[in-house]
Design a protein around this motif. Structure first.
Motif, PDB file in Angstrom:
ATOM      1  N   ALA A  69      41.159  10.306  -1.513  1.00  0.00           N
ATOM      2  CA  ALA A  69      40.050  11.255  -1.393  1.00  0.00           C
ATOM      3  C   ALA A  69      39.033  10.733  -0.396  1.00  0.00           C
ATOM      4  CB  ALA A  69      39.401  11.469  -2.760  1.00  0.00           C
ATOM      5  N   LYS A  71      35.898  11.759  -0.147  1.00  0.00           N
ATOM      6  CA  LYS A  71      34.634  11.563  -0.841  1.00  0.00           C
ATOM      7  C   LYS A  71      34.890  10.690  -2.057  1.00  0.00           C
ATOM      8  CE  LYS A  71      32.777  16.024   0.573  1.00  0.00           C
ATOM      9  NZ  LYS A  71      32.240  17.324   0.117  1.00  0.00           N
ATOM     10  N   ARG A  72      33.857  10.098  -2.578  1.00  0.00           N
ATOM     11  CA  ARG A  72      34.020   9.217  -3.740  1.00  0.00           C
ATOM     12  C   ARG A  72      33.905  10.004  -5.031  1.00  0.00           C
ATOM     13  NH1 ARG A  72      31.777   3.186  -2.864  1.00  0.00           N
ATOM     14  NH2 ARG A  72      32.972   2.721  -0.997  1.00  0.00           N
ATOM     15  N   TYR A  73      34.925  10.790  -5.298  1.00  0.00           N
ATOM     16  CA  TYR A  73      34.981  11.520  -6.554  1.00  0.00           C
ATOM     17  C   TYR A  73      35.471  10.576  -7.651  1.00  0.00           C
ATOM     18  CZ  TYR A  73      34.695  15.900  -3.879  1.00  0.00           C
ATOM     19  OH  TYR A  73      34.312  16.919  -3.056  1.00  0.00           O
ATOM     20  N   SER A  74      34.943  10.738  -8.853  1.00  0.00           N
ATOM     21  CA  SER A  74      35.445   9.960  -9.979  1.00  0.00           C
ATOM     22  C   SER A  74      36.838  10.462 -10.351  1.00  0.00           C
ATOM     23  CB  SER A  74      34.501  10.086 -11.179  1.00  0.00           C
ATOM     24  OG  SER A  74      34.623  11.380 -11.759  1.00  0.00           O
ATOM     25  N   ILE A  77      36.657  13.791 -12.147  1.00  0.00           N
ATOM     26  CA  ILE A  77      36.484  14.970 -11.294  1.00  0.00           C
ATOM     27  C   ILE A  77      37.786  15.306 -10.565  1.00  0.00           C
ATOM     28  CG2 ILE A  77      35.299  15.828  -9.216  1.00  0.00           C
ATOM     29  CD1 ILE A  77      32.762  14.504 -10.284  1.00  0.00           C
ATOM     30  N   LEU A  78      38.532  14.286 -10.141  1.00  0.00           N
ATOM     31  CA  LEU A  78      39.818  14.545  -9.481  1.00  0.00           C
ATOM     32  C   LEU A  78      40.779  15.256 -10.426  1.00  0.00           C
ATOM     33  CD1 LEU A  78      40.342  11.213  -7.509  1.00  0.00           C
ATOM     34  CD2 LEU A  78      39.580  13.423  -6.608  1.00  0.00           C
ATOM     35  N   ARG A 127      33.495  20.315  -8.191  1.00  0.00           N
ATOM     36  CA  ARG A 127      33.216  19.524  -6.990  1.00  0.00           C
ATOM     37  C   ARG A 127      31.791  19.009  -6.966  1.00  0.00           C
ATOM     38  NH1 ARG A 127      35.799  23.453  -3.299  1.00  0.00           N
ATOM     39  NH2 ARG A 127      33.700  23.856  -2.637  1.00  0.00           N
ATOM     40  N   GLU A 128      30.864  19.791  -7.474  1.00  0.00           N
ATOM     41  CA  GLU A 128      29.461  19.370  -7.493  1.00  0.00           C
ATOM     42  C   GLU A 128      29.132  18.487  -8.694  1.00  0.00           C
ATOM     43  OE1 GLU A 128      27.151  22.918  -7.094  1.00  0.00           O
ATOM     44  OE2 GLU A 128      27.766  23.224  -5.008  1.00  0.00           O
ATOM     45  N   GLY A 129      30.132  18.234  -9.545  1.00  0.00           N
ATOM     46  CA  GLY A 129      29.951  17.316 -10.658  1.00  0.00           C
ATOM     47  C   GLY A 129      29.280  17.900 -11.883  1.00  0.00           C
ATOM     48  N   ASP A 132      31.457  17.617 -15.185  1.00  0.00           N
ATOM     49  CA  ASP A 132      31.529  16.242 -15.672  1.00  0.00           C
ATOM     50  C   ASP A 132      30.197  15.790 -16.268  1.00  0.00           C
ATOM     51  OD1 ASP A 132      33.538  14.129 -15.878  1.00  0.00           O
ATOM     52  OD2 ASP A 132      32.087  12.933 -14.767  1.00  0.00           O
ATOM     53  N   VAL A 188      39.835  18.660  -1.813  1.00  0.00           N
ATOM     54  CA  VAL A 188      39.415  17.316  -2.212  1.00  0.00           C
ATOM     55  C   VAL A 188      39.695  16.282  -1.130  1.00  0.00           C
ATOM     56  CG1 VAL A 188      39.764  15.477  -3.916  1.00  0.00           C
ATOM     57  CG2 VAL A 188      39.726  17.858  -4.654  1.00  0.00           C
TER      58      VAL A 188
END
Length: 202
Positions: A69, A71-74, A77-78, A127-129, A132, A188
């Motif tokens: 990814a 971006k640094r998605y957790s 979130i992935l 995507r905007e978190g 989560d 993503v």
């Protein structure tokens, strides 16, 4: 009982365990709803949904390694994004029941329709978190202002159950999984959907 994806024959036992965990978490969430413990039910339902996403990511990785990814998605979130894109694949299949003619497809119109759909709005929340954060706030009390009230959780936990149910149904379709991977890599990982579609048949 959820069915294993046909493409995942390399790891049937591992995927069976993950799907079993998803079922258990969702069943536990329903028990909490019966006891009116809505915030905890909401959190468990999201975790159950994430396990379905883990099945997708694991099976995709077994087919062909995913790019990292940008971006640094957790990881949470992935997994949520994998489920949202699975639902997008199912939406595409419903929109074009006789197959997709990619050369004639109006991608701008399709994108606009997707953005206005429940699936599109869910993907934005993920995507905007936001999803989560709501899950975390249902479990932990770090900020009095952002506490998740039971009324909110009660209103939304049914929606998470619906998402999980639709994802369980969509998981059985090879088309849905292939389309989901193309969408996932576009939203993503930043890979063009058209490039991904051209590299495999949906």
């Amino acid at each position: 009982m959820m069915r294993l994806p046909a493409v995942a024959a390399a790891h049937p036992q591992q995927l069976s365990v993950i799907l079993g965990k998803a079922t258990r978490l969702l069943d536990d969430a329903r028990l909490l709803v019966d006891r009116r413990r809505y915030a905890s039910a909401f959190a468990l339902a999201v975790l159950g949904m994430e396990e379905i996403g883990k099945v997708l990511l694991t099976s995709w990785e077994a087919e062909q390694p995913l790019a990292k990814a940008k971006k640094r998605y957790s990881q949470h979130i992935l997994k949520q994004a994998a489920v949202a894109n699975l639902l997008a694949g199912a939406l595409l299949a419903r929109t074009f029941p006789h197959g997709v003619d990619w050369k004639m497809l109006d991608t701008n119109a399709l994108t606009e329709a997707f953005n206005d759909s429940d699936e599109g709005r869910l993907l934005v929340l993920i995507r905007e978190g936001h999803l989560d954060r709501r899950k975390q706030e249902s479990l932990y009390q770090d900020d009095l202002i952002t506490a998740v009230e039971d009324e909110f959780a009660e209103l939304h936990v049914g929606g998470i159950f619906d998402i999980a149910r639709h994802a369980q149904e969509a998981l059985a379709s090879p088309f849905n999984r292939a389309a989901a991977r193309a969408f996932y890599e576009a939203t993503v990982l930043g890979i063009s959907v058209i490039d991904r579609i051209n590299s495999q048949t949906l």
